[in-house]
Design an enzyme around this catalytic site. Structure first.
Site, short mmCIF file in Angstrom:
data_model
loop_
_atom_site.label_atom_id
_atom_site.label_comp_id
_atom_site.label_asym_id
_atom_site.label_seq_id
_atom_site.Cartn_x
_atom_site.Cartn_y
_atom_site.Cartn_z
N CYS A 70 0.81 -1.22 0.00
CA CYS A 70 0.00 0.00 0.00
C CYS A 70 0.84 1.27 0.00
O CYS A 70 0.37 2.34 -0.37
CB CYS A 70 -0.96 0.01 1.19
SG CYS A 70 -2.12 -1.37 1.18
N HIS A 100 -3.37 7.34 1.93
CA HIS A 100 -3.76 6.02 1.45
C HIS A 100 -5.17 5.74 1.92
O HIS A 100 -5.51 5.93 3.09
CB HIS A 100 -2.78 4.98 2.01
CG HIS A 100 -3.24 3.56 1.83
ND1 HIS A 100 -3.71 3.10 0.62
CD2 HIS A 100 -3.31 2.53 2.69
CE1 HIS A 100 -4.04 1.82 0.75
NE2 HIS A 100 -3.81 1.46 2.00
N ASN A 150 -10.08 -0.11 -0.52
CA ASN A 150 -8.63 -0.04 -0.43
C ASN A 150 -8.04 -0.60 -1.73
O ASN A 150 -8.09 -1.81 -1.98
CB ASN A 150 -8.15 -0.86 0.77
CG ASN A 150 -6.65 -0.79 0.98
OD1 ASN A 150 -5.90 -0.39 0.10
ND2 ASN A 150 -6.20 -1.20 2.15
#
Length: 323
Positions: free
Chosen positions: A114, A250, A280
């Site tokens: 990520c 993020h 996500n």
């Protein structure tokens, strides 16, 4: 005068299939309300059968090139952040390079889960600052739907597929915080925490694997580490919290986003949030949010933007730039 890496264009792409939370109610012991209350996610996009990470990346790349007003022939390098490349090798970046018709320059993937896009920006920044390249296409693209355990309600409802891209171009600056472009980069990792977020298979163990996560531990590390890295990056750039126009974090979990903003003393109306629509998307989430933020009219030339991310590894970091 010094060289700066300035954003010239942004773009993103999302697969056509939209998956609302209610779809998971058919196969899992979960509800739309449960997913929303714990993550802020309402829907996400899943890639179609046969649609790969490099396909998503290519769409985002073309959108960013168009927005920047440049052609593939103007690009010196492609850096693609992903944990879900089409093949073990070659890199997804070289596949995008070929599809764009680029016959020069170089392309490679960065894998920091990520945090991958922040790491890729750091790479691109260093290359432009050193004169290695004048114009770099930086992409984040993922198809996390391919590594989900569809029986694990704690993880499979959180992730989505997508891609985002930026075109970075060398420009002269005075070396002060008034310059446009990337002003500072702050990167970290700590392999001791690898067991709280990982995929349980790979080339040297098994050929397939699923994402595994200890959610509470990830949350605990995320809030503290994201706030600290953002503060360090701001200090490196000679900036204060009050100088920040936008945080583009993020997009993992709305609770993490809110807690991090609170630690930095910034209200949520200074945060670009897309997690409700995309879930996500790992390395794709920041460039996706940057592109959406520009399209919404939120991010404007001259704004101070802080991007920060954390992912498996653990790997985390932040980038401060003036748009």
């Amino acid at each position: 005068m010094i060289r700066r890496a300035v954003v010239r264009g942004v773009g993103h792409y999302l697969p056509e299939r939209i998956v609302p939370n209610a779809e998971f109610e058919k196969t899992l012991d979960t509800t739309d309300e449960w997913i929303r209350s714990r993550s802020g996610i309402e829907r996400r996009h899943f890639a179609a059968e046969g649609e790969t990470t490099s396909d998503l990346a290519l769409h985002a790349a073309r959108a960013a090139l168009d927005h920047a007003g440049v052609t593939p022939a103007d690009i010196d390098a492609i850096i693609l952040a992903t944990s879900t490349a089409d093949f073990t090798f070659p890199s997804a970046a070289t596949m995008v390079q070929a599809e764009l018709g680029m016959e020069r320059g170089f392309a490679y993937d960065v894998q920091a889960v990520c945090a991958g896009f922040v790491y890729a920006l750091g790479n691109a920044h260093a290359m432009i600052m050193s004169g290695q390249a004048d114009r770099i296409l930086v992409i984040g693209a993922e198809t996390f739907s391919r590594i989900m355990d569809w029986t694990d309600r704690s993880t499979c409802v959180l992730f989505g597929d997508g891609a985002g891209a930026v075109v970075l171009e060398a420009a002269e600056g005075d070396g002060t915080k008034a310059d446009r472009g990337i002003l500072s980069v702050d990167l970290h990792s700590d392999g001791r925490h690898r067991d709280i977020l990982y995929v349980d298979g790979g080339v040297s163990t098994n050929t397939t694997g699923h994402l595994r996560m200890q959610g509470k531990e990830v949350f605990r590390h995320a809030v503290d580490k994201l706030a600290r890295t953002a503060e360090r990056a701001l200090a490196k750039a000679g900036l204060e919290h009050s100088d920040v126009d936008w945080i583009v974090p993020h997009q993992a979990n709305l609770r993490i986003i809110k807690a991090t903003a609170q630690k930095l003393g910034l209200p949520m109306d200074h945060v670009v949030v897309t997690v409700q629509d995309h879930g996500n998307t790992s390395a794709a989430s920041i460039p996706l949010a940057l592109s959406v933020g520009v399209a919404r009219g939120q991010i404007k030339p001259g704004d101070i933007v802080v991007t920060e991310a954390i992912g498996g590894g653990l790997a985390w970091g932040s980038v401060v730039l003036r748009w």
